[in-house]
Design a protein around this motif. Structure first.
Motif, PDB file in Angstrom:
ATOM      1  N   GLN A  32      -1.727  55.051  48.275  1.00 52.17           N
ATOM      2  CA  GLN A  32      -2.048  55.445  46.916  1.00 52.17           C
ATOM      3  C   GLN A  32      -3.548  55.399  46.655  1.00 52.17           C
ATOM      4  O   GLN A  32      -4.102  56.245  45.949  1.00 52.17           O
ATOM      5  CB  GLN A  32      -1.315  54.549  45.921  1.00 52.17           C
ATOM      6  CG  GLN A  32       0.179  54.800  45.839  1.00 52.17           C
ATOM      7  CD  GLN A  32       0.845  53.925  44.800  1.00 52.17           C
ATOM      8  OE1 GLN A  32       0.196  53.337  43.936  1.00 52.17           O
ATOM      9  NE2 GLN A  32       2.174  53.831  44.866  1.00 52.17           N
ATOM     10  N   ARG A  85      -5.309  66.972  43.452  1.00 50.42           N
ATOM     11  CA  ARG A  85      -4.727  65.872  42.692  1.00 50.42           C
ATOM     12  C   ARG A  85      -5.112  65.959  41.224  1.00 50.42           C
ATOM     13  O   ARG A  85      -4.321  65.611  40.334  1.00 50.42           O
ATOM     14  CB  ARG A  85      -5.171  64.538  43.285  1.00 50.42           C
ATOM     15  CG  ARG A  85      -4.592  63.321  42.565  1.00 50.42           C
ATOM     16  CD  ARG A  85      -5.020  62.029  43.236  1.00 50.42           C
ATOM     17  NE  ARG A  85      -4.585  60.855  42.494  1.00 50.42           N
ATOM     18  CZ  ARG A  85      -3.379  60.315  42.568  1.00 50.42           C
ATOM     19  NH1 ARG A  85      -2.469  60.841  43.384  1.00 50.42           N
ATOM     20  NH2 ARG A  85      -3.061  59.248  41.862  1.00 50.42           N
ATOM     21  N   GLU A  86      -6.330  66.421  40.937  1.00 45.19           N
ATOM     22  CA  GLU A  86      -6.776  66.517  39.552  1.00 45.19           C
ATOM     23  C   GLU A  86      -5.989  67.554  38.773  1.00 45.19           C
ATOM     24  O   GLU A  86      -5.902  67.481  37.544  1.00 45.19           O
ATOM     25  CB  GLU A  86      -8.266  66.854  39.520  1.00 45.19           C
ATOM     26  CG  GLU A  86      -9.150  65.798  40.187  1.00 45.19           C
ATOM     27  CD  GLU A  86     -10.607  66.192  40.192  1.00 45.19           C
ATOM     28  OE1 GLU A  86     -10.897  67.317  39.712  1.00 45.19           O
ATOM     29  OE2 GLU A  86     -11.442  65.402  40.669  1.00 45.19           O
ATOM     30  N   LEU A 101      -2.800  67.967  38.967  1.00 45.13           N
ATOM     31  CA  LEU A 101      -1.469  67.437  38.691  1.00 45.13           C
ATOM     32  C   LEU A 101      -1.482  66.646  37.389  1.00 45.13           C
ATOM     33  O   LEU A 101      -2.461  65.956  37.074  1.00 45.13           O
ATOM     34  CB  LEU A 101      -1.001  66.532  39.829  1.00 45.13           C
ATOM     35  CG  LEU A 101      -0.874  67.177  41.217  1.00 45.13           C
ATOM     36  CD1 LEU A 101      -0.495  66.117  42.241  1.00 45.13           C
ATOM     37  CD2 LEU A 101       0.150  68.296  41.207  1.00 45.13           C
ATOM     38  N   GLU A 137      -0.088  63.615  34.799  1.00 48.57           N
ATOM     39  CA  GLU A 137       0.147  62.199  35.054  1.00 48.57           C
ATOM     40  C   GLU A 137       1.578  61.954  35.525  1.00 48.57           C
ATOM     41  O   GLU A 137       1.815  61.110  36.392  1.00 48.57           O
ATOM     42  CB  GLU A 137      -0.132  61.387  33.790  1.00 48.57           C
ATOM     43  CG  GLU A 137      -1.604  61.366  33.387  1.00 48.57           C
ATOM     44  CD  GLU A 137      -1.844  60.469  32.192  1.00 48.57           C
ATOM     45  OE1 GLU A 137      -0.860  59.846  31.713  1.00 48.57           O
ATOM     46  OE2 GLU A 137      -2.999  60.369  31.738  1.00 48.57           O
ATOM     47  N   GLU A 161       3.425  64.083  37.207  1.00 50.73           N
ATOM     48  CA  GLU A 161       3.533  64.571  38.587  1.00 50.73           C
ATOM     49  C   GLU A 161       2.867  63.600  39.558  1.00 50.73           C
ATOM     50  O   GLU A 161       3.368  63.382  40.669  1.00 50.73           O
ATOM     51  CB  GLU A 161       2.893  65.952  38.706  1.00 50.73           C
ATOM     52  CG  GLU A 161       3.671  67.045  37.983  1.00 50.73           C
ATOM     53  CD  GLU A 161       2.943  68.369  37.971  1.00 50.73           C
ATOM     54  OE1 GLU A 161       3.602  69.420  37.897  1.00 50.73           O
ATOM     55  OE2 GLU A 161       1.690  68.355  38.041  1.00 50.73           O
ATOM     56  N   GLN A 162       1.754  63.004  39.142  1.00 55.44           N
ATOM     57  CA  GLN A 162       1.103  62.014  39.995  1.00 55.44           C
ATOM     58  C   GLN A 162       1.969  60.771  40.151  1.00 55.44           C
ATOM     59  O   GLN A 162       2.059  60.201  41.246  1.00 55.44           O
ATOM     60  CB  GLN A 162      -0.260  61.631  39.407  1.00 55.44           C
ATOM     61  CG  GLN A 162      -1.285  62.749  39.449  1.00 55.44           C
ATOM     62  CD  GLN A 162      -2.640  62.311  38.926  1.00 55.44           C
ATOM     63  OE1 GLN A 162      -2.930  61.111  38.860  1.00 55.44           O
ATOM     64  NE2 GLN A 162      -3.467  63.264  38.548  1.00 55.44           N
ATOM     65  N   ASN A 181       3.547  59.343  43.648  1.00 54.66           N
ATOM     66  CA  ASN A 181       3.411  57.951  44.093  1.00 54.66           C
ATOM     67  C   ASN A 181       4.767  57.306  44.341  1.00 54.66           C
ATOM     68  O   ASN A 181       4.915  56.492  45.256  1.00 54.66           O
ATOM     69  CB  ASN A 181       2.636  57.144  43.046  1.00 54.66           C
ATOM     70  CG  ASN A 181       1.177  57.556  42.962  1.00 54.66           C
ATOM     71  OD1 ASN A 181       0.597  58.045  43.936  1.00 54.66           O
ATOM     72  ND2 ASN A 181       0.577  57.363  41.796  1.00 54.66           N
TER      73      ASN A 181
END
Length: 297
Positions: free
Chosen positions: A124, A135-136, A138, A140, A142-143, A147
């Motif tokens: 992570q 990643r930016e 995505l 919150e 989806e992040q 994880n």
């Protein structure tokens, strides 16, 4: 290795020494599983149980000291061997190995929960560097979902390694059986291995849809890939045996698989899926090594 197989089949005492001794020594659990599967394939579950039962003692001892691999691979390989003996179908063995992998994942997730979670935590921290700008983009949610997939996927990867080990141990046992009692039988079985369209599509669906159906089902992605990869290898072996590919393709495939597994492994899965629809090898009967590898007619 043939000499070892001959020694195993010489008598109950010799088989017990190899199966139990290999289970007791570090990193030789695969040899114990292969020798046990040879006995089961040739003599049946009744004779094999009396030998394998003694191997459970060192396997349980390894589990007590924190390593369940010996017991898992031993019992898992014997289960697949019994399925192969009953059905003489590598297709069923490979698809059945997915269920075996799920059992492995449940056990490993329990025994190695802390190390797996620690590894997931380290990943992570590296995710921003690994994904970069992707990643930016995505959200919150989806992040957070990404994880949450780390622990199941890592658990599935560990289970898939044991799943592969069990299949390879069974293949070694089957190869020994063919070498002793029906030369060429094992090669004929493997070269003819092909998944029908429905199982291939279901395996592909398990790989792609598992993570979206629930975080825990993400473990299916590596587990469902194993039968497809083995089938892809069988396809290449079959094409080489038919003369449609040169032998250098076979050598090159294994060399590149070792060096560039992240590229070749998905390619084998794609080949297996396409072959299930097209059947590259056709319906030709193998010229040699016909029949099953058990040598019992």
């Amino acid at each position: 290795m043939r000499a070892l197989a001959e020694y195993v089949m010489r008598g109950r005492m010799q088989a017990t020494l190899v199966v139990v001794g290999s289970a007791a020594l570090p990193l030789l659990f695969w040899l114990s599983a292969a020798a046990g599967s040879l006995v089961l394939l040739r003599r049946g579950l009744g004779d094999a149980f009396g030998i394998v039962a003694w191997a459970l003692l060192p396997a349980l001892a390894w589990w007590y000291f924190g390593d369940p691999r010996t017991l898992l691979v031993l019992l898992g390989t014997l289960g697949l061997a019994q399925l192969l003996r009953a059905t003489v179908s590598w297709r069923l063995v490979l698809t059945g190995s997915v269920l075996l992998g799920v059992v492995y994942a449940q056990v490993l997730g329990s025994v190695f929960q802390a190390p797996i979670e620690a590894t997931a935590g380290e990943l992570q921290k590296l995710m921003p560097q690994m994904l970069g700008q992707a990643r930016e983009q995505l959200s919150e949610a989806e992040q957070a979902h990404l994880n949450a997939l780390l622990v199941p996927v890592l658990t599935g990867l560990l289970a898939a390694l044991l799943q592969i080990g069990s299949v390879l141990a069974l293949m070694l046992g089957r190869y020994w059986q063919a070498a002793l009692y029906n030369p060429g039988g094992f090669a004929g079985e493997i070269r003819a291995l092909r998944l029908p369209p429905l199982p291939a599509i279901l395996l592909l669906a398990g790989m792609l849809l598992g993570p979206s159906l629930g975080a825990e089902l993400a473990m299916l992605t590596p587990l469902c890939s194993v039968p497809l990869a083995f089938t892809g290898l069988a396809l290449v072996h079959g094409l080489v045996a038919q003369g449609r590919l040169g032998r250098f393709w076979l050598v090159g495939m294994y060399v590149t698989l070792l060096l560039f597994m992240q590229l070749v492994y998905p390619l084998l899965m794609v080949l297996a899926i396409v072959d299930s629809l097209i059947d590259f090898r056709g319906r030709q009967t193998p010229k040699g090594g016909s029949g099953s590898a058990n040598g019992e007619g």
